[in-house]
Motif scaffolding. Sequence first.
Motif, PDB file in Angstrom:
ATOM      1  N   PRO A  20      -3.470   7.166   0.028  1.00 12.02           N
ATOM      2  CA  PRO A  20      -2.715   6.116   0.564  1.00 12.02           C
ATOM      3  C   PRO A  20      -2.959   4.666  -0.011  1.00 12.02           C
ATOM      4  O   PRO A  20      -2.143   3.690  -0.422  1.00 12.02           O
ATOM      5  CB  PRO A  20      -3.226   5.780   2.035  1.00 12.02           C
ATOM      6  N   ASP A  21      -4.214   4.545  -0.560  1.00 13.60           N
ATOM      7  CA  ASP A  21      -4.518   3.245  -1.443  1.00 13.60           C
ATOM      8  C   ASP A  21      -3.875   3.445  -2.606  1.00 13.60           C
ATOM      9  O   ASP A  21      -3.211   2.203  -2.966  1.00 13.60           O
ATOM     10  CB  ASP A  21      -6.135   3.175  -1.510  1.00 13.60           C
ATOM     11  N   GLU A  24      -0.092   2.458  -2.167  1.00 12.01           N
ATOM     12  CA  GLU A  24      -0.006   0.897  -1.841  1.00 12.01           C
ATOM     13  C   GLU A  24      -0.140   0.179  -3.108  1.00 12.01           C
ATOM     14  O   GLU A  24       0.773  -0.800  -3.410  1.00 12.01           O
ATOM     15  CB  GLU A  24      -1.146   0.583  -0.592  1.00 12.01           C
ATOM     16  N   ARG A  27       3.231   0.514  -5.312  1.00 14.72           N
ATOM     17  CA  ARG A  27       4.237   0.110  -4.391  1.00 14.72           C
ATOM     18  C   ARG A  27       4.917  -0.715  -5.339  1.00 14.72           C
ATOM     19  O   ARG A  27       6.262  -0.845  -5.448  1.00 14.72           O
ATOM     20  CB  ARG A  27       4.240  -0.552  -3.169  1.00 14.72           C
TER      21      ARG A  27
END
Length: 67
Positions: A20-21, A24, A27
């Motif tokens: 998830p990091d 992010e 992105r």
Amino acid sequence: MPIDREVARVYIERREFPVPDVLEATRKFAQPELLVADEAPASNVAFGADAEPETSTIITPFPRMNS
């Protein structure tokens, strides 16, 4: 393809971080205008079945295998 190598390099640089990091952090590289979204429900097909995929190519990071 050079773009595939660049994507791989970006993910390799971040291999020690939780997915998830990484997503992010990357992105900012996204190009959502290139995506074609379809909100139709996806079919449920068994792994052993012969069925055409309902998605196109997806590039994602692979977890590193520790021995």
